[in-house]
Design a protein around this motif. Structure first.
Motif, mmCIF file in Angstrom:
data_model
loop_
_atom_site.group_PDB
_atom_site.id
_atom_site.type_symbol
_atom_site.label_atom_id
_atom_site.label_comp_id
_atom_site.label_asym_id
_atom_site.label_seq_id
_atom_site.Cartn_x
_atom_site.Cartn_y
_atom_site.Cartn_z
ATOM 1 N N GLY A 143 0.889 -1.313 0.198
ATOM 2 C CA GLY A 143 -0.164 -0.442 -0.077
ATOM 3 C C GLY A 143 0.487 1.483 0.235
ATOM 4 O O GLY A 143 0.063 2.604 -0.228
ATOM 5 N N PHE A 145 3.808 4.374 -1.504
ATOM 6 C CA PHE A 145 2.925 5.399 -2.805
ATOM 7 C C PHE A 145 4.567 4.976 -3.200
ATOM 8 O O PHE A 145 4.604 4.921 -4.357
ATOM 9 N N SER A 288 -1.214 -4.735 11.359
ATOM 10 C CA SER A 288 -2.109 -4.321 11.339
ATOM 11 C C SER A 288 -2.369 -2.638 12.308
ATOM 12 O O SER A 288 -3.268 -2.300 12.524
ATOM 13 N N ILE A 289 -1.217 -2.250 12.178
ATOM 14 C CA ILE A 289 -1.194 -1.242 12.953
ATOM 15 C C ILE A 289 -0.195 -0.547 12.070
ATOM 16 O O ILE A 289 0.761 -0.386 10.996
ATOM 17 N N PRO A 290 -0.710 1.315 12.228
ATOM 18 C CA PRO A 290 -0.237 2.108 11.214
ATOM 19 C C PRO A 290 2.043 2.175 11.475
ATOM 20 O O PRO A 290 1.828 1.889 12.187
ATOM 21 N N GLY B 28 -6.180 -2.214 11.195
ATOM 22 C CA GLY B 28 -6.144 -1.215 10.344
ATOM 23 C C GLY B 28 -5.105 0.161 10.189
ATOM 24 O O GLY B 28 -5.010 0.751 12.085
ATOM 25 N N HIS B 29 -4.445 0.668 9.441
ATOM 26 C CA HIS B 29 -3.608 1.443 9.654
ATOM 27 C C HIS B 29 -4.037 2.452 8.279
ATOM 28 O O HIS B 29 -3.262 3.262 8.393
ATOM 29 N N ALA B 30 -5.092 1.884 7.441
ATOM 30 C CA ALA B 30 -4.682 3.888 7.420
ATOM 31 C C ALA B 30 -5.469 4.684 7.870
ATOM 32 O O ALA B 30 -6.591 4.475 8.227
ATOM 33 N N LEU B 31 -4.320 5.701 7.888
ATOM 34 C CA LEU B 31 -4.667 6.720 8.614
ATOM 35 C C LEU B 31 -4.977 7.942 7.287
ATOM 36 O O LEU B 31 -4.518 8.237 6.914
ATOM 37 N N PHE B 54 -4.919 10.077 2.568
ATOM 38 C CA PHE B 54 -4.568 8.793 3.532
ATOM 39 C C PHE B 54 -3.469 8.496 3.216
ATOM 40 O O PHE B 54 -2.374 8.860 1.791
ATOM 41 N N ASN B 55 -2.537 7.055 4.074
ATOM 42 C CA ASN B 55 -1.440 7.468 4.293
ATOM 43 C C ASN B 55 -0.396 5.932 3.293
ATOM 44 O O ASN B 55 1.011 5.837 3.170
ATOM 45 N N GLY B 56 -1.782 5.500 2.272
ATOM 46 C CA GLY B 56 -1.128 4.587 1.961
ATOM 47 C C GLY B 56 -2.493 4.620 0.523
ATOM 48 O O GLY B 56 -3.696 4.857 0.956
ATOM 49 N N LEU B 107 -10.856 0.764 2.715
ATOM 50 C CA LEU B 107 -10.188 -1.007 2.391
ATOM 51 C C LEU B 107 -8.898 -0.876 1.608
ATOM 52 O O LEU B 107 -8.949 -0.212 1.087
ATOM 53 N N HIS B 112 -6.632 -4.681 5.110
ATOM 54 C CA HIS B 112 -7.256 -4.157 6.536
ATOM 55 C C HIS B 112 -8.123 -3.132 6.184
ATOM 56 O O HIS B 112 -8.598 -1.947 5.444
ATOM 57 N N VAL B 113 -9.512 -2.933 7.067
ATOM 58 C CA VAL B 113 -10.391 -2.737 7.212
ATOM 59 C C VAL B 113 -10.113 -1.296 8.532
ATOM 60 O O VAL B 113 -10.000 -1.757 9.189
ATOM 61 N N THR B 114 -10.376 0.309 7.537
ATOM 62 C CA THR B 114 -10.250 0.917 8.870
ATOM 63 C C THR B 114 -11.392 1.813 8.542
ATOM 64 O O THR B 114 -12.047 1.794 7.632
#
Lengths: 527, 126
Positions: A143, A145, A288-290, B28-31, B54-56, B107, B112-114
């Motif tokens: 994920g 960039f 699972s953590i940012p 979930g880590h989409a911030l 988002f961060n990703g 997603l 991960h679903v955040t």
């Protein structure tokens, strides 16, 4: 609850990957010279191939359930978005993994009938590479960039090396059970040692590369949940490397004909298996953590240090009426915690600390041989269970207005209730072992196993999403408790499994560790 | 069942209970790294669009965003089909002055679903 189950499934998949990839590497790099010299290599390979199949099936099931879980988590009033989810990169990678696992199972079946078939071995290696490579497509790297390709490559190497190392320990242990004194053992251990060394080197190199991108700085390392989890993995890895180093020296002595340290080698391998599984759980939690580099809301080093500054425990608690008057209903998951809740929780920890410290002191008295009555110390776990049951969830039954059954739908409450059951079982069980009511030496292993894995799981949990910094500052105080739990578990394991006098030091260490858990709980601060 | 299998079964059950009894990891880590409007911002007048960065990478087609006003009326927003990677650009109809809560669910690319939310205010134009 969905998130929690997802982490469990990812940890299961990582464990299965270790068995599968570790088994393929073990079979090819460690067993193959032996197998080639056997008229019928099937008995030699049977257990290894069986574990590879078990690992592959574990990955396939866990990955399929994870995909189903995501579809369920995305269902809403518009329905179940099955088609849309199956079109995502994550789904495609998941399906590739599942198919690769099924291919591994089929190929192992063929090898079971014709173990010398070169084409089957080539197919197995290819499928293992696909399985390992596809793992990167469901990692953080997928994920990002920037530098996505490089990060995915490093991630695939990191996961594969970890799987080969940890899985290799399991295969070595299972293969060697009941084989007794075998002339080929020295050569097998040398080859395993070389494989493990190479895996560690690749794992560390790739891990450093990933950490440089995802952590990027001391404040991120010490001030975020991601950084804390990376540190946890590093510490457990250091323990593994120390044990591995001692075993490496033992293997060299065995090669020269000195087998005096061989029993200790096998006991250390057992601990390495346990620590390896702990690291895999940490990895699942980490995924699972940012990443720390993305987190702006970080705790400063001063804030982290303040959490570890000792303070005298205040043995006072708000009344249940004061707590219920100030706290939001238990079902309101987004409510901000009030000072009364922090005070309540701190009191719980201090009370638990008194009980655990007493256990450590009594365990030390029992070891001294001067106080036979002290062997009843595990009964203090029943007192601990009573405290936890009454006070862990004050807004739920029996103290609070929320019903027993309705609150079981909350992940935290369910986990607390299960933990109480565990503590009761733990206490009764260990008491029966110490008072001779359970005589088999195998039963005595339950206490260290549960302590080690309990500590390991405590190390790998995190709340870092709803309020990143505040929750992290709670998590950071749990980390030393988790470390001590792991220490208590595995040193008690070594005390039971090593012959005297080698077991004396581990025996002192676990009792000291237990007392230190009590002290840390007494000094715990949350608010 | 042999003693070894029994012991292994007991150990597996015990470890599973320990497993289940652990405090959960919130996944979930989409911030949201940046948003327009920002959390708790007062915007005069109503924004024509809301932007979340988002961060990703995220799966835009599976993203859900909605705003709720102080009366509890919920308005789903639909992300534009195109946009920079990791961004959700959401056209917004004219909003009356008041407090709003924006809730999002995405997603991330690694499955991960955040979920998240923040509040903002629409104030009358000066």
């Amino acid at each position: 609850m969905v998130s929690f189950v997802d982490v469990l499934l990812r940890a299961t998949a990582l464990s299965g990957l270790a068995l599968a990839l570790g088994g393929v590497a073990f079979a090819l790099l460690v067993l193959r010279p032996l197998a080639l010299s056997e008229p019928d290599p099937r008995p030699l390979l049977r257990r290894t191939v069986g574990l590879i199949v078990a690992g592959a099936l574990g990955v396939a099931v866990a990955q399929s359930l994870s995909l189903a879980l995501q579809i369920g988590a995305l269902a809403d009033e518009a329905g179940w978005p099955v088609g849309a989810v199956l079109a995502t990169g994550f789904s495609r990678a998941s399906l590739v993994r599942v198919l690769a696992c099924l291919g591994v199972v089929a190929t192992c079946g063929a090898l079971g009938r014709r173990p010398r078939a070169g084409l089957s071995w080539a197919a197995l290696v290819s499928l293992a590479l696909v399985l390992g490579g596809a793992s990167a497509w469901i990692s953080h790297a997928a994920g990002r960039f920037q530098s996505r390709g490089v990060l995915m490559g490093l991630d695939a190497l990191h996961q594969a090396a970890a799987a080969i190392w940890v899985g290799g320990f399991v295969h070595l242990t299972v293969f060697s059970v009941k084989r007794g004194q075998a002339p080929w053992r020295g050569g097998l251990l040398r080859r395993f040692s070389a494989m493990a060394l190479a895996a560690v080197g690749i794992l560390v190199a790739a891990g450093v590369g990933l950490s440089l991108h995802y952590v990027a700085g001391a404040e991120a390392l010490f001030g975020t949940a991601y950084g804390l989890m990376v540190l946890t993995k590093v510490v457990v890895l250091a323990g593994l490397v120390v044990l591995g180093g001692m075993n490496f020296l033992t293997v060299r002595r065995v090669s020269r004909g000195d087998e005096a340290s061989l029993p200790r080698l096998w006991r250390f391998v057992e601990v390495e298996v346990g620590l390896g599984i702990t690291v895999l759980f940490a990895a699942a939690s980490l995924a699972s953590i940012p990443p720390a580099v993305d987190v702006a809301d970080r705790a400063s080093l001063a804030e982290v240090a303040a959490k570890f500054t000792p303070g005298w425990p205040a043995f006072s608690t708000p009344t249940i009426q004061e707590l219920l008057a100030s706290a939001a209903p238990i079902m309101d998951l987004r409510a901000e915690r009030k000072p009364e809740e922090y005070a309540w929780s701190e009191y719980n920890h201090h009370l638990a600390g008194l009980l655990v410290l007493a256990m450590g002191v009594l365990a030390a008295l029992e070891r001294s041989g001067r106080a036979g009555w002290a062997r009843n110390w595990p009964l203090l776990f029943l007192g601990l269970a009573a405290v936890l049951f009454m006070r862990n969830d004050p807004r739920a039954w029996p103290l609070g207005p929320a019903g027993f059954w309705e609150t079981l739908a909350l992940a935290d409450v369910l986990q607390h209730r299960l933990f109480v059951l565990l503590v009761v079982a733990f206490g009764l069980f260990e008491w029966m072992v110490r008072t001779g009511r359970l005589r088999s030496p195998r039963w005595a292993l339950a206490f260290p196993l549960l302590a080690a894995f309990g500590g390991g799981f405590l190390l790998t949990h995190s709340h870092a999403m709803l309020n990143l910094k505040a929750e992290f500052l709670i998590d950071v105080t749990h980390t030393p408790l988790g470390m001590l739990g792991v220490l208590v578990g595995w040193t008690r394991w070594l005390e039971l499994r090593l012959p005297p006098p080698h077991n004396r030091m581990p025996g002192r260490l676990w009792v000291l560790g237990l007392a230190m858990v009590g002290i840390l709980l007494l000094l715990y601060r949350e608010g | 069942m042999t003693a070894t299998v029994k012991t292994a079964a007991v150990a597996l059950v015990a470890v599973t209970i320990v497993w289940l009894a652990q405090p959960g990891t919130v996944s979930g880590h989409a911030l949201v790294l940046e948003s327009v409007p920002r959390p708790d911002e007062a915007v005069p007048p109503s924004p024509s669009r809301i932007v979340l960065r988002f961060n990703g990478l995220i799966e835009r087609s599976l993203s859900r965003v909605a705003i709720t006003d102080s009366n509890g009326s919920r308005l789903p927003l639909h992300p534009a089909a195109e946009g920079p990677p990791g961004h959700l650009i959401l056209p917004v109809p004219a909003l009356t002055p008041g407090n709003y809560t924006l809730e999002w669910r995405v997603l991330s690319a690694d499955g991960h679903v955040t979920r998240g939310s923040f509040s903002f205010r629409v104030v009358p134009a000066p």
